[in-house]
Design a protein around this motif. Structure first.
Motif, PDB file in Angstrom:
ATOM      1  N   GLY A   1     -38.972  25.889  87.029  1.00  0.00           N
ATOM      2  CA  GLY A   1     -38.337  24.578  87.095  1.00  0.00           C
ATOM      3  C   GLY A   1     -38.325  23.845  85.768  1.00  0.00           C
ATOM      4  N   CYS A   2     -38.019  24.580  84.699  1.00  0.00           N
ATOM      5  CA  CYS A   2     -37.963  23.956  83.375  1.00  0.00           C
ATOM      6  C   CYS A   2     -36.752  24.508  82.635  1.00  0.00           C
ATOM      7  N   SER A   3     -36.549  24.064  81.406  1.00  0.00           N
ATOM      8  CA  SER A   3     -35.396  24.522  80.626  1.00  0.00           C
ATOM      9  C   SER A   3     -35.715  25.840  79.919  1.00  0.00           C
ATOM     10  N   VAL A   4     -34.672  26.524  79.493  1.00  0.00           N
ATOM     11  CA  VAL A   4     -34.836  27.771  78.740  1.00  0.00           C
ATOM     12  C   VAL A   4     -35.552  27.475  77.422  1.00  0.00           C
ATOM     13  N   GLY A   5     -35.250  26.333  76.816  1.00  0.00           N
ATOM     14  CA  GLY A   5     -35.921  25.944  75.573  1.00  0.00           C
ATOM     15  C   GLY A   5     -37.420  25.790  75.765  1.00  0.00           C
ATOM     16  N   THR A   6     -37.817  25.248  76.910  1.00  0.00           N
ATOM     17  CA  THR A   6     -39.245  25.106  77.201  1.00  0.00           C
ATOM     18  C   THR A   6     -39.886  26.480  77.350  1.00  0.00           C
TER      19      THR A   6
ATOM     20  N   GLU B   1     -34.421  33.376  84.023  1.00  0.00           N
ATOM     21  CA  GLU B   1     -35.128  33.574  85.294  1.00  0.00           C
ATOM     22  C   GLU B   1     -36.464  32.842  85.284  1.00  0.00           C
ATOM     23  N   THR B   2     -37.176  32.934  84.171  1.00  0.00           N
ATOM     24  CA  THR B   2     -38.462  32.259  84.042  1.00  0.00           C
ATOM     25  C   THR B   2     -38.287  30.750  84.155  1.00  0.00           C
ATOM     26  N   ALA B   3     -37.276  30.236  83.484  1.00  0.00           N
ATOM     27  CA  ALA B   3     -36.998  28.797  83.544  1.00  0.00           C
ATOM     28  C   ALA B   3     -36.691  28.365  84.974  1.00  0.00           C
ATOM     29  N   GLN B   4     -35.908  29.158  85.666  1.00  0.00           N
ATOM     30  CA  GLN B   4     -35.552  28.824  87.046  1.00  0.00           C
ATOM     31  C   GLN B   4     -36.788  28.856  87.946  1.00  0.00           C
TER      32      GLN B   4
END
Length: 174
Positions: free
Chosen positions: A136-141, A130-133
């Motif tokens: 606008g970044c990847s889950v790894g970020t 959810e945070t990545a979405q």
């Protein structure tokens, strides 16, 4: 017709948006400006956003992106830091308030992106995806930025280390 449901949304979710904005900015007036800016940006699209279902994720995404944009344009705002008082033998009511103030000051020393990660992951209890979405970044970020932000918080305010050790963070490949 164009703004049907917007006043109700603001009345219902405005306080939660304001709390998140305050955690991002560290200032009530800036938080109010940030929420207002996000709502002004969503207003022309309100009908479409509301028709798609839950408008809150869309509004929050605007809120976080706008915060990052402000930070880039205005430069990082440094909040004053105060040394924590000597620990007392018996905890009292003021202890929680002092810890909250220290945490707020430490959050103010993080980059805008790191601060957004901490607010989303731990204050709003959002998942990594959810945070990545939202950002606008990847889950790894999200994982690496959260890890770095928590490490920085531990350094900035050692008195809060006990709050930050309960958080399980998987090791991130570098």
């Amino acid at each position: 017709m164009r703004y049907d449901g917007l006043p109700e949304f603001v009345a219902a979710r405005g306080p939660a948006l304001l709390r998140s904005a305050f955690l991002l900015t560290g200032d009530r007036h800036l938080a109010e400006d940030l929420v207002q800016t996000a709502l002004v940006k969503v207003a022309p699209r309100w009908r479409r956003v509301a028709d798609d279902g839950d408008p809150e994720p869309y509004v929050r995404k605007i809120l976080y992106h706008e915060h990052l944009n402000w930070w880039r344009r205005r430069g990082r705002h440094v909040y004053p830091s105060a040394a924590p008082p000597e620990p007392a033998g018996h905890p009292d009511i003021a202890d929680g308030a002092v810890r909250s103030m220290l945490l707020g000051q430490a959050l103010g020393k993080l980059t805008a992106r790191q601060r957004a990660m901490i607010v989303l992951r731990f204050y709003e209890d959002r998942s990594e995806s959810e945070t990545a979405q939202l950002l606008g970044c990847s889950v790894g970020t999200v994982k690496s930025q959260t890890h770095r932000a928590l490490a920085r918080l531990r350094v900035l305010e050692p008195g809060l280390a006990d709050l930050l050790t309960d958080v399980e963070i998987p090791e991130v490949a570098r």
